[in-house]
Each structure stands twice: as structure tokens, then as C-alpha cells.
Motif scaffolding. Structure first.
Motif, PDB file in Angstrom:
ATOM      1  N   SER A 297       0.809  -1.218   0.000  1.00 16.64           N
ATOM      2  CA  SER A 297       0.000   0.000   0.000  1.00 16.64           C
ATOM      3  C   SER A 297       0.843   1.270   0.000  1.00 16.64           C
ATOM      4  CB  SER A 297      -0.921   0.014   1.218  1.00 16.64           C
ATOM      5  OG  SER A 297      -0.162   0.202   2.409  1.00 16.64           O
ATOM      6  N   GLY A 298       2.160   1.114   0.230  1.00 16.96           N
ATOM      7  CA  GLY A 298       3.028   2.277   0.324  1.00 16.96           C
ATOM      8  C   GLY A 298       3.160   2.817   1.722  1.00 16.96           C
ATOM      9  N   PHE A 299       2.504   2.167   2.681  1.00 14.16           N
ATOM     10  CA  PHE A 299       2.546   2.654   4.058  1.00 14.16           C
ATOM     11  C   PHE A 299       3.955   2.595   4.634  1.00 14.16           C
ATOM     12  CE2 PHE A 299       2.406   1.538   8.610  1.00 14.16           C
ATOM     13  CZ  PHE A 299       1.842   2.690   9.110  1.00 14.16           C
ATOM     14  N   SER A 300       4.679   1.515   4.311  1.00 19.01           N
ATOM     15  CA  SER A 300       6.023   1.375   4.867  1.00 19.01           C
ATOM     16  C   SER A 300       6.931   2.507   4.401  1.00 19.01           C
ATOM     17  CB  SER A 300       6.624   0.021   4.471  1.00 19.01           C
ATOM     18  OG  SER A 300       6.666  -0.108   3.070  1.00 19.01           O
TER      19      SER A 300
ATOM     20  N   LEU B 127       5.855   5.559   6.326  1.00 18.30           N
ATOM     21  CA  LEU B 127       6.266   5.443   7.723  1.00 18.30           C
ATOM     22  C   LEU B 127       7.759   5.711   7.867  1.00 18.30           C
ATOM     23  CD1 LEU B 127       5.673   4.624  10.686  1.00 18.30           C
ATOM     24  CD2 LEU B 127       6.184   2.269  10.026  1.00 18.30           C
ATOM     25  N   ALA B 128       8.542   5.155   6.939  1.00 15.32           N
ATOM     26  CA  ALA B 128       9.987   5.373   6.989  1.00 15.32           C
ATOM     27  C   ALA B 128      10.314   6.855   6.871  1.00 15.32           C
ATOM     28  CB  ALA B 128      10.664   4.583   5.875  1.00 15.32           C
ATOM     29  N   ALA B 129       9.624   7.545   5.974  1.00 19.37           N
ATOM     30  CA  ALA B 129       9.864   8.976   5.809  1.00 19.37           C
ATOM     31  C   ALA B 129       9.487   9.747   7.067  1.00 19.37           C
ATOM     32  CB  ALA B 129       9.072   9.494   4.608  1.00 19.37           C
TER      33      ALA B 129
ATOM     34  N   PRO C 267      14.901  -1.406   9.101  1.00 24.13           N
ATOM     35  CA  PRO C 267      15.660  -0.657   8.086  1.00 24.13           C
ATOM     36  C   PRO C 267      15.818   0.823   8.424  1.00 24.13           C
ATOM     37  CG  PRO C 267      14.057  -2.107   7.044  1.00 24.13           C
ATOM     38  CD  PRO C 267      13.751  -2.117   8.508  1.00 24.13           C
ATOM     39  N   ILE C 268      14.802   1.410   9.072  1.00 24.47           N
ATOM     40  CA  ILE C 268      14.907   2.815   9.477  1.00 24.47           C
ATOM     41  C   ILE C 268      15.990   2.973  10.541  1.00 24.47           C
ATOM     42  CG2 ILE C 268      13.634   4.796  10.373  1.00 24.47           C
ATOM     43  CD1 ILE C 268      11.067   3.425   9.466  1.00 24.47           C
ATOM     44  N   ALA C 269      16.035   2.011  11.473  1.00 18.51           N
ATOM     45  CA  ALA C 269      17.059   2.069  12.517  1.00 18.51           C
ATOM     46  C   ALA C 269      18.459   1.983  11.905  1.00 18.51           C
ATOM     47  CB  ALA C 269      16.837   0.928  13.515  1.00 18.51           C
TER      48      ALA C 269
END
Length: 621
Positions: free
Chosen positions: A495-498, A501-503, A545-547
Motif C-alpha cells: 500500500s506504500g505505508f512502509s 512510515l519510513a519517511a 531498516p529505518i534504525a
């Protein structure tokens, strides 16, 4: 006359439901128990042929993976029949009987609907996979994935039997009408939902999931049914995608360690090895003020190092310590508060199932996670010990037991030495490359059997069969959640949520520190609402991945996440671990709730220390 005919019909329906449940139990429990034994033997053979004979079994992992999915699905069926699937019952327990019955019927009806929606795509999936053959054994892959279709079919049978036996006809009809009306409403608004963007995610994955969890629907159903609803009413993707993602989530070979460590944990308690370790701690410090409280903390640390289940950990420690602690004047609410908090404290100790799950979904080295998990738990244990000291500093020394002599301490230590060697054996086998994280539990099982039978001689062979069934049930309950959470995480990613969320997380003020603090709060909440395994499967692929991008070491972030989720898991009023501790200690939750907060407060301070000092988690790597 009409009332009598309705009663007779209800009696026949109930009998039919009992016959169906009994039949399903017989065709699932025997194969599941046998599969646990076969998997232990197969993985032990893998280790022996590779490390001892230097002739690896090229087909070993493939066969183990194929049998594993059957074990997981049969275990899921058994867990559904026993009512052991993870769910939140806090809100249900607060309802009056008049409201609770229809709420439970509605929840059971949702399980039936979920299984009905899965069966057809599951058999379609089998048909598609039948054309693919496995590389080593050259067996159609449909043999493996047929476990999903068979499991969903049997779970539908169990769900129907439970619904007709437990619910009144009126509640069943009302539930069916409500579900049908909701589906019709969503279908009518499908054109609008298709273009609603992230509003769909809020509707299905926030309102839908939280609504089902609150009314006591099994978490696997809440995740899976919300995902299927999202795909059906806001996309054009086929429902077979959900089955494929469930298969993907449950098929990771590293997850095979879950049933093996669950079985190992049960063996530790049954052979008397846990009692031996507790005995040596009691002989060393049982005489000081609050001594048995320190023993409880230490015992949970030691037992957690060789058991994969927190319920098994607490069940091993409580019977060994609680009688003596009560004789010394300890309040039973205080005992359960300490037991619950020590469960949270020891969540990072390997071989934690949550650590294994993190390694499976994020690709982090299991050996590194096992190495990094010891020191965070030490920090938590020190924090709890400080609370114990503060509570007991003015206590009369006469309230404690007599000090053990040096001979008694030495005797207890020698007696416990074989049991205390097991955690070091497990860690050394992984770190030195003798066995993988999947295989190492088999070494632990063999070691425990040999030592338990030769040294401690407390094992009752009559307990073996129930232990095998319990292993399959608990493992199935865990693994089906991982599968359903994987499908939900995939839907969120598609859905593009990840990406969004990362941004958003990357733009938080404070850089890595700000991200870490937000993560601490988020994982405490997630651990309270979803428990560690489903929470980490759902959000681990999004947040890790964000971490990494923020410069946070992945093992450090894993320790913070696991410790935080453990804190949430054992924090009332939602944490189910707290209620498990109350059940094991046979104490009312109200008696322990007010007493657990000082311990949880100390553990939260320890969590902040762990988050602020990376060396605690990665210093030994």
C-alpha cells in the motif's frame, strides 16, 4: 411440543459437535506428536552427518521444512480446539454474562468466516504448487503446502463445532446477520474504498484489527481477516495472495527452532533440572533479607536461558519457590508481581523465541542476537534487585531461613552443575558453528534427556505424550500468527505505508535518539496489545531498516525492541503475560496489580539505560 423439539435438536447438534471435535483431535494429535519427535531426530541427524561425519544430508533441511509446515498447521488446529490461540480477553471478562455470550458468539463466527474465506484459495494454491518439485527430494511442492489447506479445513470444522456447542441459536443468527450486513456495506462502498488511499489502512488495520482484538477474537484471525478484507474491498488482488504470504511467513527454516525450544523448555521442568538450579541459588542467598526474592530473579534468568516459553519459565519457578516464600511471610500478590516482572526482565535471554523471530524476519544473525541478549537482562535483573532491597531493607533477619553450610552449598552446586551447563552448551554450539540456531535445540533436548535420566531421575514417562501435544499446540499458535502477520505486513508494504512510515520516522526531531525514544514507547504499547512475536513480525520489517539508516546497530535496536515488548507484555491491564503469571501463581490479578508497578517502573528505567548505552547490547559481539 415445539420447545421440546428445539431442545432435542440442540442436543443432537451438541452431540454432533462433540463427535466432530473428538474425530479432529484423534487425526491431529497423534501425527503432531510424532512430527515433533521426527523433527528432533532429523535435525540431530543433520548435525551428526555434517559435523561428525563431514557428509551433510543434502535433503535434510528440505525434508525438515516440509514436515515443519505440517507440524505448524496441525498444531494450529490443536490450539484452536483447546482455546489456546493468543487473544486478548481483558474486555470480555469485564462484560456481564448477558453481553459476553453474544460477543463470544460473534468472535467464533468471525473465525468461521476467516476459515471459509481461506479454504478455496488454499486448495487453489496447492493445485498451482503441485507442478513445482523440490530440488533435493524431487517431491511436488503441493505435498508441503497441502498442510495449509488441510489445516484450514480442520480449523473450520473445529470452529463450527465450537460455535454450535457454545453459542445460542439466537446469537449465531445475530452474528451471521451482522457479518453479512458489514460485508454488504463494504461491498457497496468498494468503488470509494479503492481510491481512499491510506484511509483504507486505518479502516481495516486499525479499526478492524483493534476491534476484533478487543472482543477476544484470536489475533491470527484479526490479522488475517483484516488483510483479506483489505484486499477484497479496496484492491483487485486475488485472495490466494494471502495464502501465499501465510506460507511464506511460516516456512522460514529458522522458525523450526520454535517447537524444538518449546519442547526443550518443558523437558527442563519435567526432568528436575530447573529445580536443581533454583536449589543452588537458594543455598547461596536464601538466608539474606528477601533472599528468596533474589533467588526468584536469578532462577528466571537461568531458566529463561534454556526455555523458549515464558509460561514454561514461570511454571518451572513458581512451584519451587512460592511455598517457602509464603512460609516466610511474603504476600501472594507480591510474589506474582515479582514473577511477572521477572518474566519481562528475562525476555532478551537466549534462546528467546522473539529473538529467533527477529532473526527470521530481519535477517540479523541469530548468533549475534544470542550473544547480545545476556547483558540487557543483567541490567533488568539489577533494577529489580534494587527494588527488592528497598522493600526488604527493614525486614527482620529472623523472617528468613537458616544459612546453608558450605558443605550444603557445595553439594547443591555440584548437583546443579550438569543443569547449569546447558545454557553454555547451547550458546557454544551456535557460536562455534557446530549447529545452526535451528538445530541447536536438538542438542539441548538430547542433553536434557541424558542428564535428566542419568543424574536427576525425576522424569515421569507418562508426561512425555502431553508434553509433545502441548509443544505442537503452542508452536502452532505462535506460527500461525507469524504467517497471518506476514500477510498483513505485505499488504501494508504494497500500500506504500512502509515507505511513508519510513519517511515520517526519519524526519523525527533528535535524529537517532528521537527515533529510539519513539521506538521504546511504540514497542511497549505493541507488546501490551499484540505480544512480542506478532508485533515484531508486523513492524520489524518496517522499523529495522529505518534504525539502520539512522546509524543504530541492529542488535542494539533488537534488544531495545524485545525488552520494551516484554515490558508491555507483562504490564496490566492489557499485558497477557501478567495474567499468565497470576494464573500460574493462582492469585487474583487485583491482588498483584498494585504491587507490580514498582518493578515495572524499575525495568522501564533499565530499558532507558539499555537504549542509551549501546555497549550493553553489542559490547560482547
Amino acid at each position: 411440543m415445539q420447545v421440546q423439539s428445539i431442545a432435542l435438536a440442540g442436543g443432537r447438534t451438541s452431540r454432533a459437535g462433540n463427535v466432530l471435535e473428538t474425530t479432529v483431535r484423534w487425526i491431529t494429535e497423534w501425527p503432531a506428536a510424532l512430527l515433533v519427535v521426527v523433527e528432533v531426530g532429523l535435525l540431530l541427524a543433520n548435525v551428526t552427518y555434517r559435523y561428525v561425519l563431514h557428509d551433510p544430508l543434502t535433503w535434510g533441511d528440505e525434508l525438515a521444512s516440509m514436515l515443519f509446515i505440517w507440524l505448524a498447521m496441525l498444531g494450529s488446529v490443536i490450539a484452536l480446539q483447546r482455546g489456546q490461540h493468543m487473544r486478548l480477553t481483558t474486555m470480555l471478562e469485564k462484560l456481564t454474562p448477558a453481553l459476553r455470550r453474544p460477543a463470544e458468539a460473534f468472535g467464533d463466527a468471525l473465525v468461521v468466516v476467516f476459515m471459509l474465506l481461506l479454504i478455496h484459495p488454499a486448495w487453489e494454491y496447492v493445485s498451482e504448487e503441485w507442478a513445482i518439485t523440490t530440488p533435493a527430494l524431487e517431491i511436488p511442492n503441493g505435498v508441503r503446502v497441502a498442510a495449509l489447506a488441510v489445516g484450514f479445513t480442520l480449523m473450520l470444522a473445529i470452529a463450527l463445532a465450537r460455535l454450535v456447542m457454545r453459542a445460542r441459536l439466537r446469537d449465531v443468527v445475530v452474528s451471521a446477520v451482522a457479518i453479512g450486513a458489514l460485508a454488504g456495506l463494504l461491498l457497496a462502498f468498494k468503488p470509494m474504498l479503492t481510491g481512499a488511499g491510506h484511509a483504507n489502512l486505518f479502516l481495516f488495520f486499525v479499526v478492524g484489527v483493534s476491534g476484533m482484538v478487543v472482543i477476544g477474537v484470536p489475533i491470527m484471525t484479526a490479522f488475517g481477516l483484516s488483510t483479506m478484507g483489505f484486499l477484497a474491498f479496496s484492491t483487485d488482488l486475488p485472495s490466494m495472495v494471502v495464502v501465499g504470504r501465510i506460507d511464506e511467513g511460516m516456512s522460514g527454516l529458522i522458525l523450526l527452532s520454535v517447537p524444538l525450544f518449546v519442547f526443550l523448555g518443558a523437558l527442563i521442568e519435567a526432568t528436575g533440572m530447573a529445580a536443581a538450579m533454583i536449589r543452588v541459588l537458594a543455598s547461596l542467598i536464601g538466608h539474606v533479607r528477601g533472599g528468596l526474592s533474589y533467588v526468584l530473579i536469578g532462577a528466571m534468568y537461568l531458566v529463561s536461558g534454556i526455555s523458549g516459553s515464558k509460561a514454561a519459565d514461570m511454571a518451572a519457578v513458581a512451584p519451587a519457590l512460592f511455598p517457602d516464600m509464603k512460609q516466610r511471610g511474603e504476600d501472594e500478590g507480591e510474589l506474582v508481581a515479582m514473577l511477572s516482572a521477572s518474566g519481562a526482565m528475562s525476555e532478551t535471554i537466549p534462546p528467546s523465541l522473539v529473538l529467533i523471530t527477529i532473526g527470521s524476519v530481519t535477517g540479523i544473525s541469530i548468533a549475534a542476537l544470542f550473544t547480545g541478549g545476556f547483558m540487557p537482562a543483567v541490567v533488568g535483573a539489577i533494577a529489580m534487585a534494587i527494588v527488592v532491597w528497598l522493600k526488604n531493607r527493614n525486614r527482620a533477619a529472623a523472617a528468613e531461613g537458616a544459612r546453608a553450610s558450605r558443605r550444603e552449598v557445595a553439594r547443591a552446586f555440584v548437583y546443579a552443575l550438569p543443569a547449569m551447563a546447558l545454557p553454555f552448551l547451547i550458546r557454544a554450539a551456535v557460536v562455534e558453528g557446530i549447529a545452526t540456531a535451528t538445530e541447536v535445540a536438538t542438542l539441548g533436548v538430547v542433553y536434557t534427556f541424558v542428564v535428566g535420566l542419568a543424574v536427576y531421575r525425576q522424569f515421569d514417562w507418562k508426561r512425555l505424550w502431553p508434553m509433545l501435544i502441548d509443544t505442537a499446540s503452542l508452536s502452532g499458535a505462535i506460527l500461525i500468527i507469524i504467517g497471518c502477520a506476514t500477510s498483513m505486513a505485505w499488504a501494508l508494504t504494497q500500500s506504500g505505508f512502509s515507505r511513508d512510515l519510513a519517511a515520517a520516522m526519519a524526519s523525527l526531531p533528535g535524529g537517532a535518539l528521537g527515533f529510539m525514544l519513539v521506538s521504546v514507547v511504540a514497542f511497549v504499547v505493541l507488546g501490551s496489545l499484540l505480544e512480542g512475536i506478532p508485533a515484531i513480525v508486523l513492524f520489524g520489517p518496517l522499523l529495522f531498516p529505518i534504525a539502520r539508516a539512522a546509524g543504530i546497530h541492529e542488535v542494539h535496536y533488537a534488544m531495545v525492541a524485545v525488552f520494551a515488548m516484554g515490558l508491555g507484555l507483562f504490564a496490566p491491564p492489557f499485558g497477557v503475560g501478567f495474567y499468565a503469571a497470576c494464573a500460574i501463581g493462582k492469585v487474583s490479578p487485583m491482588a498483584a496489580m498494585s504491587r507490580v508497578w514498582p518493578y515495572l517502573g524499575a525495568l522501564f528505567i533499565a530499558l532507558l539505560v539499555i537504549a542509551a548505552v549501546p555497549w550493553i547490547s553489542i559490547g560482547a559481539l
